[in-house]
Write an enzyme that holds these catalytic residues in place. Structure first.
Site, short mmCIF file in Angstrom:
data_model
loop_
_atom_site.label_atom_id
_atom_site.label_comp_id
_atom_site.label_asym_id
_atom_site.label_seq_id
_atom_site.Cartn_x
_atom_site.Cartn_y
_atom_site.Cartn_z
N TYR A 21 -7.02 12.04 -4.64
CA TYR A 21 -7.24 11.03 -4.03
C TYR A 21 -7.13 11.02 -2.68
O TYR A 21 -6.52 12.06 -2.10
CB TYR A 21 -6.41 9.79 -4.74
CG TYR A 21 -5.03 9.92 -4.27
CD1 TYR A 21 -4.33 9.09 -3.55
CD2 TYR A 21 -4.14 11.00 -4.72
CE1 TYR A 21 -3.13 9.13 -3.20
CE2 TYR A 21 -2.69 10.85 -4.59
CZ TYR A 21 -2.14 10.26 -3.75
OH TYR A 21 -0.97 10.19 -3.24
N ARG A 24 -11.29 15.70 -25.26
CA ARG A 24 -10.02 16.43 -24.65
C ARG A 24 -10.07 17.93 -24.96
O ARG A 24 -10.02 18.29 -26.26
CB ARG A 24 -8.85 15.53 -25.39
CG ARG A 24 -7.39 15.93 -24.72
CD ARG A 24 -6.45 15.15 -25.15
NE ARG A 24 -4.89 15.43 -24.54
CZ ARG A 24 -4.30 16.53 -24.77
NH1 ARG A 24 -4.62 17.73 -25.61
NH2 ARG A 24 -3.30 16.71 -24.20
N LYS A 73 -3.41 17.18 -3.10
CA LYS A 73 -3.34 15.64 -3.09
C LYS A 73 -4.01 15.24 -4.45
O LYS A 73 -4.93 14.44 -4.64
CB LYS A 73 -3.85 14.87 -2.11
CG LYS A 73 -3.26 13.29 -1.80
CD LYS A 73 -3.70 12.85 -0.22
CE LYS A 73 -3.30 11.06 -0.38
NZ LYS A 73 -1.62 11.32 -0.13
N GLU A 132 9.86 17.01 1.79
CA GLU A 132 9.22 15.86 2.33
C GLU A 132 9.49 14.45 1.56
O GLU A 132 10.54 14.71 0.78
CB GLU A 132 7.72 15.88 2.17
CG GLU A 132 7.35 16.11 0.66
CD GLU A 132 5.84 16.65 0.75
OE1 GLU A 132 4.90 16.12 1.68
OE2 GLU A 132 5.20 17.10 -0.41
#
Length: 284
Positions: free
Chosen positions: A32, A99, A147, A179
Site C-alpha cells: 500500500y 487458499r 510497505k 523507527e
C-alpha cells in the site's frame, strides 16, 4: 458518504466489496501507499509511486497499473469526495485465488483499492504540543523496508500505548532505535546535527523522510544517517518523526522523561515549516 475505488469501479463506500479469497484477506498479501493531499493537490506523488513499484518487485507481484492511470484515479477520488486536505490510501493485492501458500503458479488479476480520508494535516495538534511516545522492542519481520499491509505488530503496540496515554511507539533492537510504529525517527543533538537511521531492511524507506532530509540539506543543516541509541534519544536536544500523514512531528517525552525542554524544538519547527512550503510548491 465517500466514493471509493475497488477493482475498476467508483462506488459508494457502503457498496464496496472484495472477495473473501483475496490474498490480502487470507495472507496480508498486499502492499500500500498513502499520499497526502493539501489544497486538493497530491504531495510527493512520484515518490510514493516509485516506492510502490519497489514493494511490488520485492514481493514478486505483477505490475498492471501505470503511474498515469493511478494518478487519474487519485485525482478522480479527490474530486468526487471534494477532498481539500487529507489522505488517499492505495492498496494493491496479489489477487483472488483459493487458499494456498504457494503463489508461484497463480495467474490472477491484482486487486486495486483506493479511498480518501479527510484529515487536518497542516494544523495538526501534535505538531503544536509534541508527541509523548513509549519505547518497545522491535519484533516485526525482517523486511520492514517493504510497505505491506501486514501491520499487526505496529497496531498492537500503538493501541497499547494509546491505552496508556501515549501518542505513539518507537521501536528498538539491540539498544538502538529503528523507527516509529508508522513513521521514521530522528534526534537533534546539542550541535544541531539531525540523526536518523540509515536506509536498510530494518526501516521503511520513507518518502517524507527523503523529502525532509533534502530540505534540511538545502538549508545547510547537518544530517547524519546512522542508528542512534536509546541513551542518545533520552539525552537529545530534540526528537521528531516524519510520515506522509504527520509531515514533521516533534517528540517531547519518551516514557517518563522529557526530551530537551519538553516542548517542540526550534530545529523541528523549522524543518516542518520548510518541508510544508517545499511540498506545496511541487504538489500536483
Amino acid at each position: 458518504m465517500r466514493t471509493v475505488y475497488v477493482n475498476g469501479t467508483f462506488l459508494p463506500e457502503d457498496q464496496a466489496q472484495i472477495s473473501i479469497f483475496d490474498r490480502a484477506v487470507l495472507f496480508a498479501d498486499a502492499v500500500y501507499e498513502v499520499t497526502a493531499v493539501v489544497g486538493g493537490k497530491l504531495l510527493d506523488f512520484d515518490g510514493h509511486m516509485a516506492r510502490l513499484r519497489r514493494s511490488l518487485k520485492e514481493l514478486d507481484m505483477v505490475e498492471r497499473f501505470s503511474d498515469q492511470e493511478l494518478l487519474k484515479i487519485h485525482r478522480s477520488l479527490i474530486e468526487k469526495n471534494t477532498l481539500q486536505e487529507g489522505l488517499v490510501y492505495l492498496q494493491v493485492t496479489r489477487g483472488v485465488a483459493d487458499r494456498d501458500f504457494d503463489f508461484s503458479r497463480l495467474d490472477a488479476d491484482p486487486g486495486l483499492i483506493l479511498f480518501t480520508q479527510a484529515k487536518d494535516l497542516i494544523n495538526n495538534p501534535l505538531a503544536e504540543r509534541g508527541q509523548c511516545i513509549t519505547l518497545v522492542e522491535d519484533l516485526r519481520w525482517a523486511r520492514s523496508d517493504i510497505k505491506t499491509v501486514q501491520l499487526l505488530y505496529s497496531s498492537l503496540v500503538k493501541s497499547r500505548a494509546s491505552e496508556a496515554g501515549a501518542d505513539d511507539v518507537w521501536l528498538h533492537r539491540d539498544g538502538k532505535v529503528t523507527e516509529g510504529s508508522s513513521n521514521n525517527a530522528y534526534i537533534v543533538t546539542d550541535n544541531n546535527e539531525i540523526i536518523t537511521r540509515e536506509l536498510s531492511r530494518d526501516i521503511l524507506h520513507g518518502i517524507t523522510r527523503q523529502a525532509v532530509l533534502n530540505v534540511a540539506r538545502l538549508h545547510q543543516m547537518k544530517v547524519v544517517e546512522r542508528a542512534f541509541t536509546i541513551e542518545e534519544l533520552r539525552s537529545a536536544k530534540e526528537a521528531f518523526s516524519t510520515s506522509a500523514s504527520g509531515f514533521v512531528n516533534p517528540v517531547v517525552r519518551v516514557d517518563d522523561q522529557e526530551i530537551g525542554t519538553g516542548q517542540p524544538g526550534i530545529v523541528t519547527k523549522l524543518l516542518r515549516a520548510n518541508y510544508i512550503a517545499a511540498s506545496l510548491r511541487t504538489a500536483i
